[in-house]
Design an enzyme around this catalytic site. Structure first.
Site, PDB file in Angstrom:
ATOM      1  N   ASN A 131      45.690  49.113  49.348  1.00 32.66           N
ATOM      2  CA  ASN A 131      44.763  48.996  50.480  1.00 32.66           C
ATOM      3  C   ASN A 131      44.987  50.044  51.566  1.00 32.66           C
ATOM      4  O   ASN A 131      44.038  50.509  52.193  1.00 32.66           O
ATOM      5  CB  ASN A 131      44.787  47.578  51.056  1.00 32.66           C
ATOM      6  CG  ASN A 131      46.133  47.192  51.596  1.00 32.66           C
ATOM      7  OD1 ASN A 131      47.173  47.599  51.076  1.00 32.66           O
ATOM      8  ND2 ASN A 131      46.144  46.418  52.654  1.00 32.66           N
ATOM      9  N   GLU A 187      56.557  41.862  50.978  1.00 36.77           N
ATOM     10  CA  GLU A 187      55.455  41.772  51.953  1.00 36.77           C
ATOM     11  C   GLU A 187      54.222  41.366  51.176  1.00 36.77           C
ATOM     12  O   GLU A 187      53.691  42.154  50.391  1.00 36.77           O
ATOM     13  CB  GLU A 187      55.225  43.141  52.612  1.00 36.77           C
ATOM     14  CG  GLU A 187      56.396  43.658  53.415  1.00 36.77           C
ATOM     15  CD  GLU A 187      56.653  42.865  54.669  1.00 36.77           C
ATOM     16  OE1 GLU A 187      55.733  42.172  55.148  1.00 36.77           O
ATOM     17  OE2 GLU A 187      57.783  42.905  55.161  1.00 36.77           O
ATOM     18  N   CYS A 224      46.001  43.494  54.935  1.00 35.44           N
ATOM     19  CA  CYS A 224      46.690  42.203  54.850  1.00 35.44           C
ATOM     20  C   CYS A 224      46.665  41.480  56.193  1.00 35.44           C
ATOM     21  O   CYS A 224      46.819  40.275  56.245  1.00 35.44           O
ATOM     22  CB  CYS A 224      48.118  42.409  54.381  1.00 35.44           C
ATOM     23  SG  CYS A 224      48.989  43.597  55.403  1.00 35.44           S
ATOM     24  N   GLU A 235      60.078  44.358  57.577  1.00 38.15           N
ATOM     25  CA  GLU A 235      60.135  45.812  57.627  1.00 38.15           C
ATOM     26  C   GLU A 235      60.031  46.211  59.095  1.00 38.15           C
ATOM     27  O   GLU A 235      59.913  45.368  59.974  1.00 38.15           O
ATOM     28  CB  GLU A 235      58.957  46.398  56.833  1.00 38.15           C
ATOM     29  CG  GLU A 235      59.030  46.059  55.352  1.00 38.15           C
ATOM     30  CD  GLU A 235      57.954  46.744  54.512  1.00 38.15           C
ATOM     31  OE1 GLU A 235      56.822  46.898  55.005  1.00 38.15           O
ATOM     32  OE2 GLU A 235      58.261  47.114  53.365  1.00 38.15           O
TER      33      GLU A 235
HETATM   34  P1  NAD Z   1      49.406  43.776  43.470  1.00 35.67           P
HETATM   35  O1  NAD Z   1      50.429  42.720  43.641  1.00 35.67           O
HETATM   36  O2  NAD Z   1      48.439  43.650  42.376  1.00 35.67           O
HETATM   37  O3  NAD Z   1      50.081  45.196  43.262  1.00 35.67           O
HETATM   38  C1  NAD Z   1      50.965  45.770  44.217  1.00 35.67           C
HETATM   39  C2  NAD Z   1      51.835  46.791  43.514  1.00 35.67           C
HETATM   40  O4  NAD Z   1      52.669  46.104  42.587  1.00 35.67           O
HETATM   41  C3  NAD Z   1      51.063  47.820  42.699  1.00 35.67           C
HETATM   42  O5  NAD Z   1      51.712  49.064  42.771  1.00 35.67           O
HETATM   43  C4  NAD Z   1      51.150  47.254  41.291  1.00 35.67           C
HETATM   44  O6  NAD Z   1      51.032  48.223  40.294  1.00 35.67           O
HETATM   45  C5  NAD Z   1      52.537  46.663  41.301  1.00 35.67           C
HETATM   46  N1  NAD Z   1      52.751  45.587  40.330  1.00 35.67           N
HETATM   47  C6  NAD Z   1      51.835  44.738  39.823  1.00 35.67           C
HETATM   48  N2  NAD Z   1      52.434  43.891  38.948  1.00 35.67           N
HETATM   49  C7  NAD Z   1      53.753  44.197  38.930  1.00 35.67           C
HETATM   50  C8  NAD Z   1      54.881  43.674  38.250  1.00 35.67           C
HETATM   51  N3  NAD Z   1      54.775  42.662  37.410  1.00 35.67           N
HETATM   52  N4  NAD Z   1      56.088  44.219  38.496  1.00 35.67           N
HETATM   53  C9  NAD Z   1      56.221  45.241  39.364  1.00 35.67           C
HETATM   54  N5  NAD Z   1      55.194  45.796  40.026  1.00 35.67           N
HETATM   55  C10 NAD Z   1      53.965  45.272  39.819  1.00 35.67           C
HETATM   56  O7  NAD Z   1      48.699  43.894  44.879  1.00 35.67           O
HETATM   57  P2  NAD Z   1      47.456  44.803  45.259  1.00 35.67           P
HETATM   58  O8  NAD Z   1      46.230  44.165  44.682  1.00 35.67           O
HETATM   59  O9  NAD Z   1      47.769  46.229  44.969  1.00 35.67           O
HETATM   60  O10 NAD Z   1      47.433  44.669  46.849  1.00 35.67           O
HETATM   61  C11 NAD Z   1      46.749  43.664  47.526  1.00 35.67           C
HETATM   62  C12 NAD Z   1      47.702  42.610  48.008  1.00 35.67           C
HETATM   63  O11 NAD Z   1      48.713  43.197  48.808  1.00 35.67           O
HETATM   64  C13 NAD Z   1      47.048  41.571  48.875  1.00 35.67           C
HETATM   65  O12 NAD Z   1      47.504  40.304  48.513  1.00 35.67           O
HETATM   66  C14 NAD Z   1      47.533  41.926  50.271  1.00 35.67           C
HETATM   67  O13 NAD Z   1      47.564  40.858  51.182  1.00 35.67           O
HETATM   68  C15 NAD Z   1      48.896  42.428  49.997  1.00 35.67           C
HETATM   69  N6  NAD Z   1      49.383  43.260  51.076  1.00 35.67           N
HETATM   70  C16 NAD Z   1      50.373  42.778  51.865  1.00 35.67           C
HETATM   71  C17 NAD Z   1      50.838  43.540  52.926  1.00 35.67           C
HETATM   72  C18 NAD Z   1      51.943  43.044  53.819  1.00 35.67           C
HETATM   73  O14 NAD Z   1      52.492  43.850  54.554  1.00 35.67           O
HETATM   74  N7  NAD Z   1      52.290  41.780  53.798  1.00 35.67           N
HETATM   75  C19 NAD Z   1      50.295  44.802  53.164  1.00 35.67           C
HETATM   76  C20 NAD Z   1      49.276  45.247  52.334  1.00 35.67           C
HETATM   77  C21 NAD Z   1      48.825  44.471  51.278  1.00 35.67           C
END
Ligand code: NAD
Length: 476
Positions: A147, A245, A279, A457
């Site tokens: 995002n 996060e 997020c 963080e």
């Molecule tokens: P996601 O969990 O699908 O993927 C995040 C990252 O993890 C990607 O690089 C993905 O390739 C990797 N990944 C996926 N499966 C994995 C596994 N089994 N093992 C290791 N790595 C893996 O999330 P997304 O769709 O990319 O992002 C959206 C989500 O992120 C939303 O839920 C949003 O709220 C959250 N988010 C949180 C914050 C925060 O600071 N709390 C900030 C931004 C986004």
């Protein structure tokens, strides 16, 4: 563009590649490596070799590398903004004003931060003196979402590298381009080969191989809650440090004594900025009943006027959502909201802006009439979809605000100072904004409670995460 892995100071291809789709047009515009455990092995080996030298370099030397990388980001800011908009679907103006400057700032912030990160000492009245070293952990995994691609990628790698760790990083497979561009400047910034490695590919493949590698000392992850839970279940039994996060379902509480004009302006932003894919976006808008109708009508009027357009056009304020699959997920939540009895006040449908009809656009959507327990109000949608709920009392507002499994951020709008303090303290979330939204000081702790994550963080918290303390007690 052909994105490549960056390992041990070299660009590397993989046997298989994945297609990279531009959400703004729906068209394939490049490829990315489909890495797996073989690539993880290579990157880990390089990072382990580089660790003794990097971890023994001075903070000043490491800071200089980060500062030079920040210089490269600044120098190429407009190219990076263009690629971020193409890769993610966000408006280029947003990428140029927020994402890329913040990526530069993250690198500079930790270049400076590490030089102010002092060890502690505890004197035992004439008997002994303790001092506590903070030592880098080793090779750490940094995994980031799509995002805010370069923004969140640098937010992790900067403190990890500053603290003296070697890094194997994995950006999201949906938005790999700006991390790849960053890797093209790593050598000229002066990082020794192997210190900073970037692998591309699918989460369940390369991501999972990385977090499960026995030599990983810590995992810093930002992404969805389900992915975070999976990673935690793999990392925890090995007693590795982790920072998670995760998702949110953030409340925005509007009291009737608020500056309603300002609350309206900012709520529009906190609902639909980056197509609602931040997020920290407020997705449950709780409005005191006495101002409910006025606020609702004004918000709906403003949201209805938002026009989506080509992310690469400088005037675009509303871009595309990140992928076709994500668009389908958002649309299915809108259908669910209707099934649950919600009334769609505006939006609720896809958009097909002229010239980019094949892109993934969703109209800003506002829904009312749903109870707090329904799935629409409980589950993270992560798109331009918000719900409105009325409340009568402060207690009720707080109960509604806290009534989800998430606890990332909250916003509240009131001119009553006592109430502001009282309600802010009562909210179960890692961060609260009062009469503003997304105003960030990088020194402050950033993260969530409950299902929104583990750890913090930001500021010295990130440097503490990326180091281990060692106390040394010397008898006098
Ligand atoms: P996601 O969990 O699908 O993927 C995040 C990252 O993890 C990607 O690089 C993905 O390739 C990797 N990944 C996926 N499966 C994995 C596994 N089994 N093992 C290791 N790595 C893996 O999330 P997304 O769709 O990319 O992002 C959206 C989500 O992120 C939303 O839920 C949003 O709220 C959250 N988010 C949180 C914050 C925060 O600071 N709390 C900030 C931004 C986004």
């Amino acid at each position: 563009m052909e994105v490549l892995n960056f390992v041990d100071g070299e660009f590397q291809k993989t046997a298989q590649v994945l297609e990279n789709v531009a959400p703004g047009t729906g068209e394939v515009f490049g490829t990315i490596p489909r890495s797996g455990s073989k690539e993880v092995e290579k990157a880990m080996a390089a990072a382990k070799r580089a660790f003794p030298v990097w971890s023994n370099s001075s903070a000043v030397e490491r800071a200089a590398c980060l500062d030079r990388l920040a210089d490269a980001v600044r120098e190429h800011a407009s190219v990076l903004a263009k690629h971020e908009a193409q890769d993610n679907g966000k408006p280029i103006s947003l990428a140029a004003q927020v994402d890329i400057p913040r990526a530069e700032k993250n690198l500079r912030f930790y270049a400076s931060g590490i030089q102010h990160f002092a060890s502690k000492s505890h004197a035992m009245e004439g008997e002994a003196i303790n001092y506590t070293l903070r030592k880098p952990l080793g090779v750490v995994a940094c995994i980031s979402p799509w995002n805010l691609p370069l923004y969140l990628f640098t937010w992790k790698v900067a403190p990890a590298l500053a603290a003296g760790n070697c890094v194997v990083a994995k950006p999201s497979e949906l938005t790999p381009v700006t991390a790849y561009l960053l890797s093209t400047w790593v050598r000229q910034a002066g990082f020794p080969d192997g210190v900073f490695n970037i692998l591309h590919g699918l989460g369940p493949e390369v991501g999972e191989a990385l977090v499960n590698h026995p030599d990983i000392a810590a995992v810093s992850f930002t992404g969805g809650t389900l992915t975070g839970a999976r990673i935690a279940s793999q990392v925890a039994p090995k007693f590795k440090k982790m920072s998670l996060e995760l998702g949110g379902k953030n409340p925005a509480i509007i009291f009737d004594d608020a500056d309603l004009e300002e609350a309206l302006r900012m709520t529009l932003r906190s609902s639909f900025a980056n197509q609602g894919q931040i997020c920290l976006c407020g997705s449950r808008i709780l409005i005191q009943r006495s101002v409910y109708d006025t606020f609702k009508l004004s918000l709906v009027a403003k949201a209805s006027k938002m026009v989506a357009g080509d992310p690469l056009h400088p005037d675009t304020k509303l871009g595309a959502v990140v992928s076709e699959a994500h668009m389908q997920k958002i649309m299915s939540y809108i259908e669910l909201a209707k099934d649950e009895g919600g009334q769609v006040l505006c939006g609720g449908h896809r958009l097909h802006p002229e010239g980019v009809e094949g892109g993934f656009y969703v109209a800003p959507t506002i829904i009312e009439g749903l109870g707090p327990q329904c799935r629409t109000n409980q589950e993270e949608i992560f798109g331009p979809v918000v719900t409105l709920q009325p409340f009568d009392t402060e207690e009720e507002a707080l109960k509604l605000a806290n009534d989800t499994a998430y606890g990332l951020a909250a916003t509240l709008w009131t001119t009553n100072l006592k109430r502001a303090h009282r309600v802010a303290a009562g909210i179960e979330s890692g961060m609260v904004w009062v009469n503003t939204w997304l105003l960030r000081d990088l020194r402050t702790p950033f993260g969530g409670v409950k299902d929104s994550g583990l750890g913090r963080e930001g500021g010295f918290e990130a440097l503490e995460f990326f180091t281990e303390s060692q106390n040394i007690c010397i008898k006098l």
